[in-house]
Design a protein around this motif. Structure first.
Motif, PDB file in Angstrom:
ATOM      1  N   ALA A  12      -2.532   1.886  -4.887  1.00  0.00           N
ATOM      2  CA  ALA A  12      -1.379   1.150  -4.904  1.00  0.00           C
ATOM      3  C   ALA A  12      -0.878   0.881  -3.299  1.00  0.00           C
ATOM      4  N   LYS A  13      -1.111   1.391  -2.079  1.00  0.00           N
ATOM      5  CA  LYS A  13      -0.724   1.386  -0.803  1.00  0.00           C
ATOM      6  C   LYS A  13      -2.476   1.589   0.353  1.00  0.00           C
ATOM      7  N   ILE A  14      -1.999   1.648   1.295  1.00  0.00           N
ATOM      8  CA  ILE A  14      -2.479   1.471   2.655  1.00  0.00           C
ATOM      9  C   ILE A  14      -2.118   2.339   3.805  1.00  0.00           C
ATOM     10  N   LEU A  15      -2.959   2.278   4.565  1.00  0.00           N
ATOM     11  CA  LEU A  15      -2.313   3.934   5.748  1.00  0.00           C
ATOM     12  C   LEU A  15      -2.598   2.986   6.777  1.00  0.00           C
ATOM     13  N   PHE A  16      -1.661   2.034   7.556  1.00  0.00           N
ATOM     14  CA  PHE A  16      -2.762   1.907   8.738  1.00  0.00           C
ATOM     15  C   PHE A  16      -2.113   2.760  10.196  1.00  0.00           C
ATOM     16  N   GLU A  17      -2.894   2.800  11.179  1.00  0.00           N
ATOM     17  CA  GLU A  17      -2.458   3.838  12.817  1.00  0.00           C
ATOM     18  C   GLU A  17      -0.779   2.251  12.950  1.00  0.00           C
ATOM     19  N   GLY A  18      -0.196   3.778  13.261  1.00  0.00           N
ATOM     20  CA  GLY A  18       1.499   3.552  13.372  1.00  0.00           C
ATOM     21  C   GLY A  18       1.138   2.897  15.316  1.00  0.00           C
ATOM     22  N   PRO A  19       2.995   2.469  15.348  1.00  0.00           N
ATOM     23  CA  PRO A  19       2.484   1.873  16.200  1.00  0.00           C
ATOM     24  C   PRO A  19       3.603   3.195  17.581  1.00  0.00           C
ATOM     25  N   GLU A  20       4.067   4.504  17.652  1.00  0.00           N
ATOM     26  CA  GLU A  20       4.424   5.241  18.136  1.00  0.00           C
ATOM     27  C   GLU A  20       3.390   6.726  17.155  1.00  0.00           C
ATOM     28  N   PRO A  21       2.991   7.411  18.863  1.00  0.00           N
ATOM     29  CA  PRO A  21       1.754   8.439  17.905  1.00  0.00           C
ATOM     30  C   PRO A  21       3.084   9.384  16.583  1.00  0.00           C
ATOM     31  N   GLY A  22       2.279  10.021  16.068  1.00  0.00           N
ATOM     32  CA  GLY A  22       3.325  10.915  15.040  1.00  0.00           C
ATOM     33  C   GLY A  22       3.806   9.793  13.757  1.00  0.00           C
ATOM     34  N   THR A  23       3.419   8.562  13.674  1.00  0.00           N
ATOM     35  CA  THR A  23       3.750   7.350  13.407  1.00  0.00           C
ATOM     36  C   THR A  23       2.353   6.606  12.215  1.00  0.00           C
ATOM     37  N   LEU A  24       2.773   6.392  10.900  1.00  0.00           N
ATOM     38  CA  LEU A  24       2.255   5.042   9.981  1.00  0.00           C
ATOM     39  C   LEU A  24       2.971   4.009   9.772  1.00  0.00           C
ATOM     40  N   VAL A  25       2.143   2.966   9.619  1.00  0.00           N
ATOM     41  CA  VAL A  25       2.932   2.234   8.559  1.00  0.00           C
ATOM     42  C   VAL A  25       2.047   1.655   7.274  1.00  0.00           C
ATOM     43  N   GLN A  26       2.640   2.070   6.599  1.00  0.00           N
ATOM     44  CA  GLN A  26       2.967   2.498   4.699  1.00  0.00           C
ATOM     45  C   GLN A  26       2.333   0.450   3.734  1.00  0.00           C
ATOM     46  N   TYR A  27       1.519   0.008   3.403  1.00  0.00           N
ATOM     47  CA  TYR A  27       1.430  -1.497   3.351  1.00  0.00           C
ATOM     48  C   TYR A  27       1.293  -1.150   1.502  1.00  0.00           C
ATOM     49  N   PHE A  28       2.320  -1.415   0.836  1.00  0.00           N
ATOM     50  CA  PHE A  28       2.214  -1.838  -0.548  1.00  0.00           C
ATOM     51  C   PHE A  28       0.862  -3.503  -0.857  1.00  0.00           C
ATOM     52  N   LYS A  29       0.060  -2.682  -1.823  1.00  0.00           N
ATOM     53  CA  LYS A  29      -0.526  -4.013  -2.388  1.00  0.00           C
ATOM     54  C   LYS A  29      -0.109  -3.979  -4.176  1.00  0.00           C
ATOM     55  N   ASP A  30      -0.697  -4.948  -4.382  1.00  0.00           N
ATOM     56  CA  ASP A  30       0.368  -5.384  -5.216  1.00  0.00           C
ATOM     57  C   ASP A  30      -1.238  -4.735  -6.431  1.00  0.00           C
ATOM     58  N   ASP A  31      -2.218  -4.370  -6.290  1.00  0.00           N
ATOM     59  CA  ASP A  31      -2.746  -3.269  -7.063  1.00  0.00           C
ATOM     60  C   ASP A  31      -1.656  -2.726  -8.516  1.00  0.00           C
ATOM     61  N   ALA A  32      -2.188  -2.319  -9.820  1.00  0.00           N
ATOM     62  CA  ALA A  32      -1.762  -1.861 -10.760  1.00  0.00           C
ATOM     63  C   ALA A  32      -2.800  -1.253 -11.390  1.00  0.00           C
ATOM     64  N   THR A  33      -2.906   0.050 -11.396  1.00  0.00           N
ATOM     65  CA  THR A  33      -3.602   1.382 -12.017  1.00  0.00           C
ATOM     66  C   THR A  33      -3.541   1.938 -13.148  1.00  0.00           C
ATOM     67  N   ALA A  34      -4.166   2.295 -13.740  1.00  0.00           N
ATOM     68  CA  ALA A  34      -4.128   3.511 -14.865  1.00  0.00           C
ATOM     69  C   ALA A  34      -5.275   4.052 -15.352  1.00  0.00           C
ATOM     70  N   GLY A  35      -4.784   5.388 -15.699  1.00  0.00           N
ATOM     71  CA  GLY A  35      -6.464   6.220 -15.772  1.00  0.00           C
ATOM     72  C   GLY A  35      -7.095   6.260 -14.305  1.00  0.00           C
ATOM     73  N   ASN A  36      -6.556   7.322 -13.403  1.00  0.00           N
ATOM     74  CA  ASN A  36      -6.875   6.905 -11.872  1.00  0.00           C
ATOM     75  C   ASN A  36      -7.605   6.163 -12.008  1.00  0.00           C
ATOM     76  N   GLY A  37      -7.395   5.171 -11.960  1.00  0.00           N
ATOM     77  CA  GLY A  37      -7.909   3.742 -11.869  1.00  0.00           C
ATOM     78  C   GLY A  37      -8.852   3.151 -12.035  1.00  0.00           C
ATOM     79  N   ALA A  38      -9.056   3.717 -13.495  1.00  0.00           N
ATOM     80  CA  ALA A  38      -9.786   3.485 -15.169  1.00  0.00           C
ATOM     81  C   ALA A  38      -9.707   1.384 -15.923  1.00  0.00           C
ATOM     82  N   LYS A  39      -8.275   1.945 -15.553  1.00  0.00           N
ATOM     83  CA  LYS A  39      -7.977   0.187 -15.814  1.00  0.00           C
ATOM     84  C   LYS A  39      -7.207  -0.413 -14.139  1.00  0.00           C
TER      85      LYS A  39
END
Length: 254
Positions: A12-39
């Motif tokens: 459901a999310k992607i993590l990118f390298e952040g603008p400063e050391p020790g940070t990340l950018v968390q991107y929220f996708k539109d994907d919906a999953t269930a059953g550990n990705g089976a659906k």
């Protein structure tokens, strides 16, 4: 997004390298999953709502002194977060019988539990995230006994806050799942809340109607997932109702 270094991509999310050391950018996708990705499906607008709801909740938790990885929201789909070492556990807090607990113990769905119950699962999709005990966790070194105490204390504090928050807007917090990580600051390390808190990882029922306002709408093919998430956001005061909301989607309060 293509110019940034991708650190990790989950369901459901992607993590990118952040603008400063020790940070990340968390991107929220539109994907919906269930059953550990089976659906799997892509539902337009889901990521935007989860980003905003999670921002609202994490900001409140930060204000209460409950440690989290959240720094600030960047835009409609992204958050700036602190980089943490994720502990490979899913921590599930249950207040009402639902989901796998009903299947395992033969309980009637909706039964109020005698007290809140904390369960642990080992994060491994290939193994279908098996349930584990505190003994497994400490024996295999996923967390120390002291860290486990900190995790459970954190889970209880989050449950107390969320239960009151949702009850105040006519929603019952049935259960929820969190993830935690180790945040290193100089020579200090502390356990902090990570990932997200949204209708994706909470079971939320309307107190009066028992209508489901969470990802079970996708799991159980009930439809109306984005409408349910939008209703949660509106009740929390995050979204402003617009006359043409059905055609333009939610308008975010800045």
């Amino acid at each position: 997004m293509n110019r940034r270094r991708r650190i990790y991509e989950g369901k459901a999310k992607i993590l990118f390298e952040g603008p400063e050391p020790g940070t990340l950018v968390q991107y929220f996708k539109d994907d919906a999953t269930a059953g550990n990705g089976a659906k799997h499906d892509v539902i337009d607008g889901k990521g935007v709502l989860n980003n905003r709801i999670s921002e609202f909740i994490f900001s409140k938790l930060n204000g209460l002194g409950i440690p989290t990885h959240f720094i600030r929201r960047i835009n409609m789909r992204e958050q700036l977060i602190k980089e943490v070492e994720i502990i490979p556990l899913e921590i599930i807090v249950r207040n009402v019988a639902a989901g796998s607990l009903v299947k395992r113990l033969g309980l009637e769905p909706g039964t109020q539990l005698p007290r809140s119950i904390i369960e642990f699962c080992y994060k491994d999709d290939a193994l279908n995230d098996p349930m584990v005990s505190e003994e497994h966790i400490t024996a295999f070194g996923w967390a120390t006994p002291q860290e486990l105490d900190d995790i459970m204390s954190l889970a209880i504090r989050v449950n107390d806050f969320l239960s009151g928050l949702f009850m105040g807007v006519g929603i019952q917090l049935v259960d929820f799942k969190i993830e935690v990580g180790r945040l290193y600051e100089g020579d200090m390390m502390r356990i902090v809340l990570a990932d997200e808190i949204s209708p994706d990882n909470c079971r939320l029922w309307d107190i009066k109607t028992r209508n489901k306002l969470d990802k079970d709408r996708f799991r159980e093919d009930l439809g109306g997932l984005v409408d349910a998430y939008r209703e949660v956001a509106q009740r929390l005061g995050i979204l402003v109702e617009a006359e043409n909301a059905l055609t333009t989607g939610p308008r975010l309060v800045q």
